[in-house]
Write an enzyme that holds these catalytic residues in place. Structure first.
Site, PDB file in Angstrom:
ATOM      1  N   HIS A 412       0.823  -1.212   0.000  1.00 58.27           N
ATOM      2  CA  HIS A 412       0.000   0.000   0.000  1.00 58.27           C
ATOM      3  C   HIS A 412       0.857   1.262   0.000  1.00 58.27           C
ATOM      4  CE1 HIS A 412      -2.382   3.243   1.928  1.00 58.27           C
ATOM      5  NE2 HIS A 412      -3.352   2.758   1.178  1.00 58.27           N
ATOM      6  N   CYS A 730      -3.436  -2.985 -14.863  1.00 60.58           N
ATOM      7  CA  CYS A 730      -3.302  -1.810 -13.997  1.00 60.58           C
ATOM      8  C   CYS A 730      -2.272  -2.005 -12.895  1.00 60.58           C
ATOM      9  CB  CYS A 730      -4.648  -1.420 -13.392  1.00 60.58           C
ATOM     10  SG  CYS A 730      -5.464  -2.724 -12.463  1.00 60.58           S
TER      11      CYS A 730
END
Length: 791
Positions: A412, A730
């Site tokens: 993240h 992506c």
């Protein structure tokens, strides 16, 4: 009734913006009650409208105007005489009966709400111009403690009105330039805390302006003697970052103000065995410090607060909070006190890690180990933590750089930092030392995130003198490519900034950013409290910003893909989220959307999409379904979407995130329900190789270029294209590995979506690869594939 016209409002109906309605003290009590997670005694407030109603009905405005005409506040004898006459004029008038009845009824309801008949309350004056960051009326009006009974409350409210014209209040207003008749007064009627100890606290050192510590003053009994300076209180200093007690000064106290059992207050002698005791326990000191931090973070400025510890249950309460005036104003005008930065030319390495997002910066370190302390993080600091999660985004957006103990290039922290353009180093623990235990909080460091190194101090780079030369500006050229280059984006506020990049649209818009940055609350919690429109409106507004900035280029928004552990971090989430041993493979993505426990929340997301497309007219918005495990799930989700008015069509596309092996294996069946796929190469690689992408131990195995992953991707492209479906990717692999980008283009991928910082690079790389393919076809002498990519 509208707030402005109400005579009385409960604390949870008030917010800090309501100063003109209920004064600074009452509005702040309302703000604390409604929006800050700190214990505040409940109550209600009469409004400025009620005050003006009383003055108009009784003709007091004209009487007071005549009395204060020609008043010279510097003439103390005249000031004292005039103010006494004004107060007496107010007390001589009877409060209108309807206003008396309203106050009496509210007092009765307050007792019912707290389960006490005729409760003891404090009646506090609250002026409409008080408690502002640049003008404090604190202490200019009166407070009445430990009163009970409806008739007494009504009388005390009128006394509050009269206290608007004490000598000190009139003098202060005159010197501050406030019109005496423009200022109105609210009376806050608040449950009485039976304080065995009480006092004040500040989130800035009021003597020096230093804001690293929280200062707490406390004494035995009610807090009035601390405020008035009657006793010398204990002083406690608490480090704001760590909540550790830095210093304690315990002072002897021989008298205290206490409440009487039948009402009112009295001064008594402190028992000898208590006179030299510490007034608060260490735990209570830390509890107060935590409250102070929450309040300062919420208000966004230094705060001055009053508190009390109830003798009945030893519970700490915040009695009121106001912006601190001296340093708030001084630092606003002159800037906060600046500390000298230590500049060095030595390169002393503190820790090393993975260079997740490139860049070189220097600044002050702020180590945060617990998400509950995120609000303490300040603009321009360097965030050092174990690992980030979606609810850390507000702090990450303020960071100059980020350093984490754990994580890899697809964690993240890495993904978000690259998108935000923030230098980031991750996985320091895997390179030797954990950043959180090696880098002291508060020191200055230099971050070389291009090479994954943290240096001690601020390193001054030697600058060679450059000869003056003519600068010729040239427009950067990006050749057109057959492979569309899209961009990944989460934060709507960055849409305008990145709209000028040579991308063909947004291939992945992460909805989670809007939740953690703007909404903060769990959707099911908002439904429960009757505020579902907050989800729709906030989501729609965030999506609108992106679609409008990118128009007419397409934007594909991925529906929410929080894991249960991340949803639990949203306000109210504990009630609705399970505790899963492996949230990464648990209740996430499509599996939530049709679940009876969550379906109503998903419908709100659909309504937000529909609002953007239909109300805002932004038809360039498409959507993507994440983490869809089987074809049945896909069918259920698309049916719910259709029922909400989101049916696939010529100008509305529904994509599927291809990140689970089943998406590849059953692509021929998924094709029936979607318009195309976007390969989530991070999760796909993890699930194909059975390798946790955030686990340092097996990070050497994780590689998107693995033959198994490439075979899966090529198979998906072939099966999707047979049915006229498009395929994108992506993940970050195309912008990190040129050979992987070449593999995708040769496999016929339709588009690639990359982070903003690599759009230009990937655009040029794709053009070069396409030109090479054309040259190879023309000459017949291109390189042959040496691996069998078919399964």
């Amino acid at each position: 009734m509208e707030k402005e016209k109400a005579f009385l409002l409960w604390f949870d109906q008030l917010e800090r913006k309501d100063v003109a309605i209920a004064g600074g003290k009452s509005s702040s009590l309302g703000e604390l009650t409604s929006h800050v997670d700190v214990p505040v005694p409940y109550g209600f407030a009469t409004t400025a409208c009620a005050y003006r109603y009383f003055f108009e009905k009784t003709g007091l405005y004209e009487k007071i105007k005549a009395l204060i005409a020609g008043l010279d506040v510097d003439n103390s004898a005249q000031l004292r005489e005039v103010c006494a006459k004004v107060r007496q004029a107010i007390m001589d008038e009877e409060m209108p009966q309807d206003l008396q009845d309203l106050i009496a009824q509210a007092y009765k309801e307050l007792g019912e709400k707290v389960g006490q008949a005729d409760p003891f309350v404090a009646v506090r004056s609250s002026a409409t111009a008080e408690d502002l960051p640049d003008a404090s009326f604190a202490g200019q009006q009166d407070t009445y403690l430990n009163v009970k009974g409806a008739e007494t409350i009504v009388a005390k409210v009128k006394e509050c009105y009269a206290s608007c014209f004490t000598d000190r209040a009139v003098y202060y207003r005159e010197k501050q330039g406030f019109d005496h008749l423009d200022v109105a007064l609210s009376a806050a009627v608040q449950m009485m805390v039976f304080s065995k100890a009480a006092g004040v606290m500040f989130t800035v050192n009021v003597a020096t302006g230093d804001d690293k510590n929280i200062l707490i003053e406390g004494a035995w009994g009610l807090g009035e003697y601390v405020v008035q300076g009657t006793v010398t209180p204990d002083n406690y200093t608490v480090n704001k970052a760590t909540c550790k007690i830095v210093e304690k000064n315990v002072n002897a106290q021989d008298i205290k103000l206490i409440r009487k059992a039948d009402g009112d207050c009295e001064e008594v002698v402190v028992p000898l065995d208590e006179q030299n005791e510490q007034k608060l326990t260490d735990e209570q000191i830390k509890q107060l410090a935590e409250c102070a931090k929450k309040i300062e973070a919420h208000y966004g400025c230094y705060m001055d607060m009053e508190w009390g510890v109830d003798e009945r249950d030893n519970k700490v309460y915040i009695l009121q909070a106001r912006p601190e005036t001296v340093w708030s104003r001084r630092n606003k005008e002159n800037g906060a006190p600046k500390e000298e930065k230590k500049v060095t030319t030595d390169r002393k390495v503190i820790v090393k890690g993975l260079p997740a997002s490139p860049g070189n910066v220097a600044g002050r370190v702020h180590v945060i180990l617990d998400p509950s302390h995120i609000d303490e993080f300040k603009e321009g600091e360097i965030l050092v933590t174990e690992m980030t999660a979606p609810d850390w985004v507000p702090a990450m957006k303020k960071a100059k750089a980020i350093v984490t103990d754990s994580g890899g290039m697809t964690c993240h922290a890495s993904i978000v930092s690259r998108e935000l353009g923030i230098p980031c180093i991750v996985g320091t623990k895997s390179r030797g030392e954990a950043a959180t235990t090696t880098i002291p909080d508060g020191i200055d460091v230099t971050i070389d995130a291009t090479h994954g190194v943290v240096y001690e101090g601020i390193i001054e780079e030697p600058k060679a003198e450059q000869p003056a030369q003519q600068v010729v500006a040239a427009a950067e050229y990006f050749p057109p490519t057959g492979t569309k280059i899209y961009m990944n984006l989460g934060d709507p506020e960055l849409a305008e900034k990145y709209a000028t990049l040579p991308c063909d649209g947004i291939g992945l818009m992460r909805e989670e950013f809007i939740w953690t940055t703007y909404i903060h609350e769990h959707p099911l919690y908002l439904i429960k409290i009757g505020q579902p429109e907050k989800v729709v409106d906030q989501l729609a507004e965030g999506i609108r910003q992106v679609c409008q900035a990118m128009a007419p280029r397409p934007v594909t928004m991925r529906f929410s893909d929080f894991k249960s552990s991340e949803y639990r971090d949203l306000k109210g989430g504990d009630e609705f989220e399970p505790n899963e041993p492996s949230a990464l493979l648990g209740w996430r993505g499509a599996s939530r959307y049709y679940d009876p426990k969550y379906i109503e929340a998903f419908k709100l997301e659909c309504m937000a999409v529909r609002k953007v497309r239909e109300e805002f007219g932004l038809k360039n918005l498409n959507v993507m379904i994440p983490f869809c495990r089987n074809v049945e799930e896909c069918e259920k989700v698309t049916k719910i979407m259709a029922d909400c008015g989101l049916s696939r069509g010529k100008d509305f596309k529904v994509w599927l995130m291809a990140e689970i092996p089943s998406n590849i294996i059953l692509a021929d069946q998924f094709n029936k329900f979607v318009d195309g796929y976007s390969i989530g190469s991070n999760d796909l690689t993890m699930l194909v190789l059975g390798c946790d992408r955030d686990n340092d131990t097996v990070s050497h195995i994780y590689d998107e270029r693995n033959l198994a992953v490439r075979r899966a991707i090529r198979h998906l492209i072939e099966v999707a294209h047979k049915d006229g479906k498009t395929v994108s990717i992506c993940g970050q692999a195309p912008s990190v590995y040129p050979e992987f980008c070449e593999f995708l283009i040769k496999s016929g991928i339709d588009s690639m979506s990359v982070n903003p910082d690599t759009v230009k690079f990937t655009k040029k790389l794709a053009a070069q690869i396409e030109q090479r393919i054309m040259m190879d076809a023309l000459t017949g002498k291109g390189r042959q594939e040496v691996e069998d990519l078919n399964w």
